[in-house]
Design a protein around this motif. Sequence first.
Motif, PDB file in Angstrom:
ATOM      1  N   GLY A 151       0.784  -1.220   0.000  1.00  0.00           N
ATOM      2  CA  GLY A 151       0.000   0.000   0.000  1.00  0.00           C
ATOM      3  C   GLY A 151       0.817   1.272   0.000  1.00  0.00           C
ATOM      4  N   ARG A 152       2.128   1.146   0.204  1.00  0.00           N
ATOM      5  CA  ARG A 152       3.001   2.324   0.259  1.00  0.00           C
ATOM      6  C   ARG A 152       4.002   2.343  -0.892  1.00  0.00           C
ATOM      7  NH1 ARG A 152       2.563   3.613   5.965  1.00  0.00           N
ATOM      8  NH2 ARG A 152       3.885   5.433   5.662  1.00  0.00           N
TER       9      ARG A 152
ATOM     10  N   GLU B  64       4.295   5.009  -3.744  1.00  0.00           N
ATOM     11  CA  GLU B  64       2.875   4.942  -4.106  1.00  0.00           C
ATOM     12  C   GLU B  64       2.013   5.802  -3.195  1.00  0.00           C
ATOM     13  OE1 GLU B  64       1.127   1.094  -4.757  1.00  0.00           O
ATOM     14  OE2 GLU B  64       3.020   0.290  -5.526  1.00  0.00           O
ATOM     15  N   SER B  65       2.520   6.092  -2.019  1.00  0.00           N
ATOM     16  CA  SER B  65       1.755   6.878  -1.054  1.00  0.00           C
ATOM     17  C   SER B  65       2.685   7.855  -0.340  1.00  0.00           C
ATOM     18  CB  SER B  65       1.066   5.947  -0.043  1.00  0.00           C
ATOM     19  OG  SER B  65       0.269   6.684   0.851  1.00  0.00           O
TER      20      SER B  65
ATOM     21  N   THR C  69       1.398  13.305   2.998  1.00  0.00           N
ATOM     22  CA  THR C  69       0.445  14.346   2.621  1.00  0.00           C
ATOM     23  C   THR C  69       1.061  15.731   2.761  1.00  0.00           C
ATOM     24  OG1 THR C  69      -0.462  14.470   4.870  1.00  0.00           O
ATOM     25  CG2 THR C  69      -1.498  12.919   3.339  1.00  0.00           C
TER      26      THR C  69
ATOM     27  N   SER D 101       9.043  11.040  -6.572  1.00  0.00           N
ATOM     28  CA  SER D 101       7.858  11.032  -5.712  1.00  0.00           C
ATOM     29  C   SER D 101       7.817  12.255  -4.808  1.00  0.00           C
ATOM     30  CB  SER D 101       7.811   9.760  -4.866  1.00  0.00           C
ATOM     31  OG  SER D 101       8.822   9.755  -3.877  1.00  0.00           O
TER      32      SER D 101
ATOM     33  N   GLN E 243      -2.068  18.850  -1.881  1.00  0.00           N
ATOM     34  CA  GLN E 243      -3.108  17.898  -2.269  1.00  0.00           C
ATOM     35  C   GLN E 243      -3.760  18.292  -3.592  1.00  0.00           C
ATOM     36  OE1 GLN E 243      -6.285  17.496   0.573  1.00  0.00           O
ATOM     37  NE2 GLN E 243      -7.281  15.847  -0.552  1.00  0.00           N
TER      38      GLN E 243
ATOM     39  N   THR F 112      -0.021  11.452  -8.000  1.00  0.00           N
ATOM     40  CA  THR F 112      -0.037  10.273  -7.135  1.00  0.00           C
ATOM     41  C   THR F 112      -1.436   9.685  -7.221  1.00  0.00           C
ATOM     42  OG1 THR F 112       1.587  11.266  -5.645  1.00  0.00           O
ATOM     43  CG2 THR F 112       0.352   9.400  -4.802  1.00  0.00           C
TER      44      THR F 112
ATOM     45  N   PRO G 297      -3.523   6.168  -7.176  1.00  0.00           N
ATOM     46  CA  PRO G 297      -3.452   4.721  -6.930  1.00  0.00           C
ATOM     47  C   PRO G 297      -4.011   3.883  -8.068  1.00  0.00           C
ATOM     48  CG  PRO G 297      -5.107   5.780  -5.519  1.00  0.00           C
ATOM     49  CD  PRO G 297      -4.309   6.858  -6.157  1.00  0.00           C
TER      50      PRO G 297
END
Length: 253
Positions: free
Chosen positions: A78-79, A86-87, A90, A111, A205, A214, A216
Amino acid sequence: MSSVTTEFADGVAVFTIDRPDARNAVNQEVATELAAAVDELERRDDISIAILTGAGGTFCAGMDLKAFTRGELPFVPGRGFGGLTESPPTKPLIAAVEGWALAGGCELALSADLIVAAEDAKFGLPEVKRGLVAAAGGLLRLPKILPYQLASEIALTGEPVTAPRLHQFGVVNTITASGGALDGARELAARIAANGPLAVKATKQVLGMAVRYTDPDLFTAQSVPLDPVFASADAQEGALAFAEKRAPNWTGR
């Protein structure tokens, strides 16, 4: 001894990949520790921006290929690669690049929201030379920030590109003297940290949303063509050839 050192002061976090003997190549430990550092960044109201850098004059040489041949993957579910591709956090992230930012190391830099690089720094996605693919966001992000033809040249040849050339195209925000990337990143971070933290976070954001930087869904979609490559005999051969310092013998399987 930790593979990632952290510093939190004056509204700024500094994350340093600390494996200089391995050119800061990312293994499972680095990925896990970077993810934990990002979690602390997110929890702290007194910190509004982070810097990612590498120890010993190299940003990051990418995935630890020796660990890869042992079945170790430098991802966090998930990261993504390094626990953040990927994450990303914020809050804004600056990459402070000295020396080489290669493969996954280049993707870690991409990233980030901003890049400060030394004048002799070099970036590259050499995965194709190892029978692998830049799966940690490099192929998704490069065409958003570079002309398609230049992004294709970088990704398909696997050859490095200098920080000054990327600065000409706006990928690198600031060029510093050799050895000065972290200081340059701190100066830029201080200017951002002086602003309202909620406004800074919200601004990041919306900027990311505007260009799907970014997304998903894109990471999920790319797994269809890329997963078979990572499962191939050529992928293992490329990594072994690198470790054994020889030319790979491709079979196309």
